[in-house]
Design an enzyme around this catalytic site. Structure first.
Site, PDB file in Angstrom:
ATOM      1  N   GLU A  99       0.795  -1.125   0.058  1.00 18.76           N
ATOM      2  CA  GLU A  99       0.038  -0.045  -0.037  1.00 18.76           C
ATOM      3  C   GLU A  99       0.995   1.161   0.079  1.00 18.76           C
ATOM      4  OE1 GLU A  99      -4.000  -1.211   2.342  1.00 18.76           O
ATOM      5  OE2 GLU A  99      -2.367  -0.921   3.451  1.00 18.76           O
ATOM      6  N   CYS A 114       3.422   8.630   0.680  1.00 15.91           N
ATOM      7  CA  CYS A 114       3.959   7.799   1.727  1.00 15.91           C
ATOM      8  C   CYS A 114       4.292   6.541   1.127  1.00 15.91           C
ATOM      9  CB  CYS A 114       3.183   7.726   2.890  1.00 15.91           C
ATOM     10  SG  CYS A 114       3.525   6.506   4.064  1.00 15.91           S
ATOM     11  N   CYS A 121       6.767  -6.649   7.340  1.00 13.97           N
ATOM     12  CA  CYS A 121       7.858  -6.163   7.983  1.00 13.97           C
ATOM     13  C   CYS A 121       8.228  -7.118   9.121  1.00 13.97           C
ATOM     14  CB  CYS A 121       7.600  -4.825   8.498  1.00 13.97           C
ATOM     15  SG  CYS A 121       8.976  -4.010   9.656  1.00 13.97           S
ATOM     16  N   CYS A 125       6.620  -4.190  15.430  1.00 20.32           N
ATOM     17  CA  CYS A 125       6.442  -3.405  16.508  1.00 20.32           C
ATOM     18  C   CYS A 125       4.911  -3.636  17.055  1.00 20.32           C
ATOM     19  CB  CYS A 125       6.563  -1.781  16.071  1.00 20.32           C
ATOM     20  SG  CYS A 125       8.204  -1.571  15.516  1.00 20.32           S
ATOM     21  N   CYS A 128       1.926  -1.656  15.401  1.00 19.79           N
ATOM     22  CA  CYS A 128       1.852  -1.398  13.925  1.00 19.79           C
ATOM     23  C   CYS A 128       1.043  -2.504  13.209  1.00 19.79           C
ATOM     24  CB  CYS A 128       3.183  -1.213  13.456  1.00 19.79           C
ATOM     25  SG  CYS A 128       3.379  -1.179  11.741  1.00 19.79           S
ATOM     26  N   CYS A 341      -0.579   6.384   9.574  1.00 18.69           N
ATOM     27  CA  CYS A 341       0.761   6.015  10.193  1.00 18.69           C
ATOM     28  C   CYS A 341       0.471   4.621  10.805  1.00 18.69           C
ATOM     29  CB  CYS A 341       1.353   6.685  11.147  1.00 18.69           C
ATOM     30  SG  CYS A 341       2.350   8.191  10.578  1.00 18.69           S
TER      31      CYS A 341
END
Ligand code: SAH
Ligand code: SF4
Length: 349
Positions: A99, A114, A121, A125, A128, A341
């Site tokens: 995305e 962005c 990933c 975290c 996230c 975010c």
């Protein structure tokens, strides 16, 4: 020529030098073709060889056999009712999804994109949504550039600023990030000072990036100035502690002369107390390089975290500013389309 998938090379992953080499050495075409082809890829942004009208049908066929442009396909485009933020879902040649988000800030005319650097990933975290996907693979430089080319083509607008704050840990894919930055600067017309790379703090890669002396903006996901808490919020902190990180940033600053931004996501009752603010003050006050603290209101994902209250964020900010360092609160855009975010999780609406 590492930008090969399904036996075709993605043109949007090639630097001008590589295009020149291919045209003159491999195809043995005239030199003026370099500028023509470069312009079709990056300035005119045409992904259809049939529209490349200043090339003969034969030449277009030769190109179409070897190359493709772009390789990513737009699966979905969502536009926020609230702030006109656009979220794009792209599929890659191996059917993986990523995305990207196009943001309009009220105080600027210019558009900011962005973009993603990896599929998923590995850092994990806990607040996230991308971290929950796990790591699938690195994006190639062409797939990074293609996100911007596709968003420009579809929105019909020029992108001026880029933030590597989409999916993935950019410094775990540093070579492709550097290659894409070269193409953005040279071929897409986005200057390095308009590019921000955000990292969870991969220390050896911060040093490596500094050695290139590229004048981008570097943002560090700090989220806590207390080692124990940071290890929970940003798991790579177990490998590289706050001391290692600050030392690496000093080396980075000595190489590049660039100010560092610290990102600090505000998590209610987790990292937002006065004591947390004072720990942050203590950390940043005497750092031997210029820095800015950017407080990010937490955007909800399927996690147990909550965003700190507005008044708490303001109070936290006022304490942090006692360190003499500037602090800002990030504007949240695209939350109604899960484009803010940490909300990028490749879910079709
Ligand atoms: N992978 C990079 C870029 C991530 S996005 C990195 O971690 O630095 C940019 C910032 O948003 C990072 O500081 C990231 O930690 C933060 N973030 C992640 N999830 C968030 C969420 N749900 N709400 C607010 N900020 C979040
Ligand atoms: Fe990865 Fe960044 Fe999300 Fe952490 S915040 S899991 S490093 S994308």
């Amino acid at each position: 020529m590492s930008q090969i998938l399904k036996n075709k090379i993605s043109l949007s992953g090639l630097s001008k030098e590589e295009i020149a080499q291919f045209i003159t050495e491999e195809l043995k075409w005239e030199k003026f073709r370099i500028e023509q082809i470069h312009s079709w890829i990056y300035a005119k942004s045409s992904g259809d060889f049939n529209t490349w009208s200043d090339l003969s049908a034969d030449k277009r066929e030769v190109l179409a056999e070897k190359f493709s442009i772009p390789l990513i396909q737009t699966k979905e485009r969502q536009i926020s009712q609230k702030d006109k933020t656009e979220k794009y879902l792209f599929s890659l040649p191996d059917d993986q999804l990523v995305e990207s988000v196009l943001m309009r800030f009220k105080d600027r005319d210019s558009l900011t994109a962005c973009i993603s650097s990896q599929v998923g990933c590995a850092v994990g975290c806990p607040f996230c949504a991308t971290g929950k996907l796990g790591f699938k693979r690195n994006l190639m430089a062409s797939e990074i550039v293609d996100q911007v080319m596709a968003m420009q083509r579809i929105s019909g607008e020029k992108i001026h600023n880029l933030v590597f704050m989409g999916q993935g840990e950019p410094l775990n894919n540093l070579d492709n990030i550097i290659k894409s930055i070269q193409i953005f600067r040279e071929s897409v017309g986005i200057g390095v000072r308009h590019i921000t790379v955000s990292t969870s703090g991969i220390v050896p890669k911060i040093i490596e990036l500094g050695e290139t002396k590229i004048q981008i903006n570097l943002a560090i996901s700090l989220h806590s100035a207390k080692q124990e808490l940071r290890e929970k919020l940003v798991p790579v902190a177990r490998r590289w502690n706050l001391f290692d990180l600050m030392q690496a940033l000093k080396v980075y600053f000595d190489q590049t002369g660039r100010r560092i931004t610290f990102e600090y996501t505000m998590l209610k009752d987790i990292n937002d107390t006065n004591e947390d603010a004072r720990a942050l003050c203590d950390l940043v006050r005497d750092l031997p390089f210029p820095c800015l603290i950017n407080l990010i209101p937490y955007n909800s994902t399927d996690s147990e975290f909550q965003c700190s209250d507005r008044s708490r964020i303001q109070h936290f900010k006022s304490i942090v500013e006692r360190s003499g360092r500037k602090a800002t609160v990030r504007v949240t855009l695209g939350s109604d389309i899960s484009g803010a975010c940490g909300q990028l999780a490749n879910k079709n609406s």
